[in-house]
Design a protein around this motif. Structure first.
Motif, PDB file in Angstrom:
ATOM      1  N   MET A  40     -11.366 -13.722 -21.169  1.00  0.00           N
ATOM      2  CA  MET A  40     -10.928 -12.572 -20.358  1.00  0.00           C
ATOM      3  C   MET A  40     -10.742 -11.319 -21.218  1.00  0.00           C
ATOM      4  N   LYS A  41     -10.303 -11.531 -22.476  1.00  0.00           N
ATOM      5  CA  LYS A  41     -10.126 -10.373 -23.360  1.00  0.00           C
ATOM      6  C   LYS A  41     -11.487  -9.738 -23.667  1.00  0.00           C
ATOM      7  N   TYR A  42     -12.493 -10.583 -24.000  1.00  0.00           N
ATOM      8  CA  TYR A  42     -13.836 -10.067 -24.292  1.00  0.00           C
ATOM      9  C   TYR A  42     -14.448  -9.435 -23.046  1.00  0.00           C
ATOM     10  N   PHE A  43     -14.202 -10.073 -21.915  1.00  0.00           N
ATOM     11  CA  PHE A  43     -14.756  -9.561 -20.656  1.00  0.00           C
ATOM     12  C   PHE A  43     -14.143  -8.197 -20.331  1.00  0.00           C
ATOM     13  N   TRP A  44     -12.815  -8.139 -20.332  1.00  0.00           N
ATOM     14  CA  TRP A  44     -12.096  -6.903 -19.990  1.00  0.00           C
ATOM     15  C   TRP A  44     -12.462  -5.793 -20.969  1.00  0.00           C
ATOM     16  N   GLY A  45     -12.427  -6.153 -22.277  1.00  0.00           N
ATOM     17  CA  GLY A  45     -12.706  -5.155 -23.319  1.00  0.00           C
ATOM     18  C   GLY A  45     -14.142  -4.680 -23.269  1.00  0.00           C
ATOM     19  N   GLY A  46     -15.077  -5.632 -23.162  1.00  0.00           N
ATOM     20  CA  GLY A  46     -16.492  -5.280 -23.148  1.00  0.00           C
ATOM     21  C   GLY A  46     -16.830  -4.402 -21.957  1.00  0.00           C
ATOM     22  N   LYS A  47     -16.328  -4.788 -20.813  1.00  0.00           N
ATOM     23  CA  LYS A  47     -16.580  -4.021 -19.581  1.00  0.00           C
ATOM     24  C   LYS A  47     -16.007  -2.602 -19.713  1.00  0.00           C
ATOM     25  N   ALA A  50      -9.788   0.698 -38.901  1.00  0.00           N
ATOM     26  CA  ALA A  50     -10.337  -0.182 -37.866  1.00  0.00           C
ATOM     27  C   ALA A  50     -10.232  -1.630 -38.303  1.00  0.00           C
ATOM     28  N   CYS A  51     -10.155  -2.517 -37.307  1.00  0.00           N
ATOM     29  CA  CYS A  51     -10.336  -3.935 -37.614  1.00  0.00           C
ATOM     30  C   CYS A  51     -11.500  -4.436 -36.764  1.00  0.00           C
ATOM     31  N   HIS A  52     -12.203  -5.409 -37.315  1.00  0.00           N
ATOM     32  CA  HIS A  52     -13.394  -5.916 -36.629  1.00  0.00           C
ATOM     33  C   HIS A  52     -13.659  -7.340 -37.060  1.00  0.00           C
ATOM     34  N   GLY A  53     -14.634  -7.948 -36.407  1.00  0.00           N
ATOM     35  CA  GLY A  53     -14.918  -9.356 -36.688  1.00  0.00           C
ATOM     36  C   GLY A  53     -15.995  -9.567 -37.732  1.00  0.00           C
ATOM     37  N   GLY A  54     -16.405  -8.503 -38.406  1.00  0.00           N
ATOM     38  CA  GLY A  54     -17.419  -8.643 -39.455  1.00  0.00           C
ATOM     39  C   GLY A  54     -18.660  -7.800 -39.184  1.00  0.00           C
ATOM     40  N   GLY A  55     -18.697  -7.156 -38.026  1.00  0.00           N
ATOM     41  CA  GLY A  55     -19.871  -6.344 -37.671  1.00  0.00           C
ATOM     42  C   GLY A  55     -19.865  -4.959 -38.303  1.00  0.00           C
ATOM     43  N   GLY A  56     -18.788  -4.604 -38.985  1.00  0.00           N
ATOM     44  CA  GLY A  56     -18.723  -3.293 -39.642  1.00  0.00           C
ATOM     45  C   GLY A  56     -18.308  -2.170 -38.706  1.00  0.00           C
ATOM     46  N   THR A  57     -18.296  -0.957 -39.243  1.00  0.00           N
ATOM     47  CA  THR A  57     -17.728   0.179 -38.497  1.00  0.00           C
ATOM     48  C   THR A  57     -18.658   1.399 -38.452  1.00  0.00           C
ATOM     49  N   SER A  73      -8.020   1.462 -34.429  1.00  0.00           N
ATOM     50  CA  SER A  73      -8.440   0.727 -33.234  1.00  0.00           C
ATOM     51  C   SER A  73      -9.194  -0.517 -33.669  1.00  0.00           C
ATOM     52  N   PRO A  74      -9.174  -1.545 -32.829  1.00  0.00           N
ATOM     53  CA  PRO A  74     -10.132  -2.628 -33.059  1.00  0.00           C
ATOM     54  C   PRO A  74     -11.530  -2.153 -32.689  1.00  0.00           C
ATOM     55  N   VAL A  75     -12.550  -2.744 -33.307  1.00  0.00           N
ATOM     56  CA  VAL A  75     -13.928  -2.467 -32.899  1.00  0.00           C
ATOM     57  C   VAL A  75     -14.239  -3.353 -31.695  1.00  0.00           C
ATOM     58  N   TRP A  76     -14.638  -2.709 -30.612  1.00  0.00           N
ATOM     59  CA  TRP A  76     -15.038  -3.421 -29.399  1.00  0.00           C
ATOM     60  C   TRP A  76     -16.446  -2.980 -29.051  1.00  0.00           C
ATOM     61  N   ASN A  77     -17.351  -3.934 -28.952  1.00  0.00           N
ATOM     62  CA  ASN A  77     -18.759  -3.609 -28.650  1.00  0.00           C
ATOM     63  C   ASN A  77     -19.257  -2.471 -29.534  1.00  0.00           C
ATOM     64  N   ALA A  78     -18.974  -2.567 -30.811  1.00  0.00           N
ATOM     65  CA  ALA A  78     -19.365  -1.582 -31.832  1.00  0.00           C
ATOM     66  C   ALA A  78     -18.669  -0.228 -31.666  1.00  0.00           C
ATOM     67  N   ILE A  88     -11.476  -6.853 -41.919  1.00  0.00           N
ATOM     68  CA  ILE A  88     -12.060  -7.931 -41.110  1.00  0.00           C
ATOM     69  C   ILE A  88     -10.930  -8.846 -40.661  1.00  0.00           C
ATOM     70  N   ASP A  89     -10.740  -8.913 -39.343  1.00  0.00           N
ATOM     71  CA  ASP A  89      -9.700  -9.738 -38.715  1.00  0.00           C
ATOM     72  C   ASP A  89      -8.422  -9.867 -39.561  1.00  0.00           C
ATOM     73  N   PRO A  90      -7.701  -8.763 -39.710  1.00  0.00           N
ATOM     74  CA  PRO A  90      -6.538  -8.753 -40.616  1.00  0.00           C
ATOM     75  C   PRO A  90      -5.477  -9.803 -40.305  1.00  0.00           C
ATOM     76  N   LEU A  91      -5.330 -10.156 -39.016  1.00  0.00           N
ATOM     77  CA  LEU A  91      -4.273 -11.131 -38.695  1.00  0.00           C
ATOM     78  C   LEU A  91      -4.612 -12.528 -39.228  1.00  0.00           C
TER      79      LEU A  91
HETATM   80  C1  LIG Z   1     -14.041  -6.956 -26.272  1.00  0.00           C
HETATM   81  C2  LIG Z   1     -14.238  -7.206 -27.738  1.00  0.00           C
HETATM   82  C3  LIG Z   1     -15.388  -6.728 -28.364  1.00  0.00           C
HETATM   83  C4  LIG Z   1     -15.558  -6.905 -29.742  1.00  0.00           C
HETATM   84  N1  LIG Z   1     -16.664  -6.374 -30.329  1.00  0.00           N
HETATM   85  C5  LIG Z   1     -16.819  -6.485 -31.679  1.00  0.00           C
HETATM   86  C6  LIG Z   1     -17.936  -5.873 -32.352  1.00  0.00           C
HETATM   87  O1  LIG Z   1     -18.792  -5.236 -31.747  1.00  0.00           O
HETATM   88  N2  LIG Z   1     -18.026  -6.022 -33.699  1.00  0.00           N
HETATM   89  C7  LIG Z   1     -17.112  -6.725 -34.426  1.00  0.00           C
HETATM   90  O2  LIG Z   1     -17.266  -6.821 -35.642  1.00  0.00           O
HETATM   91  N3  LIG Z   1     -16.030  -7.293 -33.827  1.00  0.00           N
HETATM   92  C8  LIG Z   1     -15.855  -7.196 -32.486  1.00  0.00           C
HETATM   93  N4  LIG Z   1     -14.749  -7.760 -31.875  1.00  0.00           N
HETATM   94  C9  LIG Z   1     -13.751  -8.451 -32.705  1.00  0.00           C
HETATM   95  C10 LIG Z   1     -12.527  -7.579 -32.984  1.00  0.00           C
HETATM   96  O3  LIG Z   1     -12.900  -6.283 -33.434  1.00  0.00           O
HETATM   97  C11 LIG Z   1     -11.672  -8.224 -34.069  1.00  0.00           C
HETATM   98  O4  LIG Z   1     -11.325  -9.515 -33.661  1.00  0.00           O
HETATM   99  C12 LIG Z   1     -10.452  -7.393 -34.436  1.00  0.00           C
HETATM  100  O5  LIG Z   1     -10.042  -7.743 -35.748  1.00  0.00           O
HETATM  101  C13 LIG Z   1      -9.227  -7.637 -33.550  1.00  0.00           C
HETATM  102  O6  LIG Z   1      -9.359  -7.020 -32.358  1.00  0.00           O
HETATM  103  P1  LIG Z   1      -8.240  -7.163 -31.198  1.00  0.00           P
HETATM  104  O7  LIG Z   1      -7.054  -6.384 -31.644  1.00  0.00           O
HETATM  105  O8  LIG Z   1      -8.908  -6.629 -29.982  1.00  0.00           O
HETATM  106  O9  LIG Z   1      -7.947  -8.647 -31.093  1.00  0.00           O
HETATM  107  C14 LIG Z   1     -14.570  -7.598 -30.506  1.00  0.00           C
HETATM  108  C15 LIG Z   1     -13.419  -8.091 -29.861  1.00  0.00           C
HETATM  109  C16 LIG Z   1     -13.234  -7.903 -28.505  1.00  0.00           C
HETATM  110  C17 LIG Z   1     -11.976  -8.417 -27.842  1.00  0.00           C
END
Ligand SMILES: Cc1cc2nc3c(=O)[nH]c(=O)nc-3n(C[C@H](O)[C@H](O)[C@H](O)COP(=O)(O)O)c2cc1C
Length: 128
Positions: free
Chosen positions: A14-21, A77-84, A48-53, A107-110
């Motif tokens: 739901m988080k990915y769905f809500w955020g992505g949308k 920014a924080c992200h899952g490894g996709g960069g900024t 901000s977190p990175v969402w959908n780049a 990268i995923d600081p938590l």
């Molecule tokens: C909706 C959504 C989209 C995301 N898109 C990306 C992305 O494009 N690239 C990436 O590296 N990480 C992506 N992530 C991972 C988050 O950036 C990463 O887990 C971050 O450290 C924590 O984000 P949060 O505070 O939303 O949990 C995404 C996460 C969510 C929830």
């Protein structure tokens, strides 16, 4: 802390769905935050977190209700490894008429070593 009125799902699909949308539809979720008087600030750190780049859509709302111009901006920014790369570009476009001084990302600081993150943050702040 920028807080949408409607709480973002905390985890899972739901988080990915809500955020992505919300990124895809360029949504501007209503915020609990009141506008801030930023006139006496020269430097603004914003993250901000990175969402959908891109950045999380509550920032779109934030910069709609708070006019930010002629500031020195520090982006984190924080992200899952996709960069900024795209994230920084999009956020810079939102912050035209300001100077982006410095950017940093995590990268995923938590899920990472807190001491290492603290050192990285301190170094960054010291350079600012
Ligand atoms: C909706 C959504 C989209 C995301 N898109 C990306 C992305 O494009 N690239 C990436 O590296 N990480 C992506 N992530 C991972 C988050 O950036 C990463 O887990 C971050 O450290 C924590 O984000 P949060 O505070 O939303 O949990 C995404 C996460 C969510 C929830």
């Amino acid at each position: 802390k920028i807080q949408p009125i409607k709480e973002v799902p905390k985890s899972g699909f739901m988080k990915y769905f809500w955020g992505g949308k919300s990124v895809v539809f360029n949504e501007k979720p209503a915020l609990l935050n009141e506008p801030i008087d930023l006139t006496s600030y020269d430097k603004i750190y914003i993250g901000s977190p990175v969402w959908n780049a891109s950045y999380a859509p509550p920032l779109t709302t934030f910069f709609t209700i708070n006019k930010v111009v002629n500031k020195e901006i520090y982006l984190f920014a924080c992200h899952g490894g996709g960069g900024t790369k795209v994230f920084n570009k999009k956020l810079s476009n939102l912050l035209l008429n300001n100077t982006i001084v410095s950017t940093i990302d995590f990268i995923d600081p938590l899920k990472s070593n807190k001491d290492e993150i603290a050192i990285k943050v301190k170094d960054w702040l010291a350079r600012g």
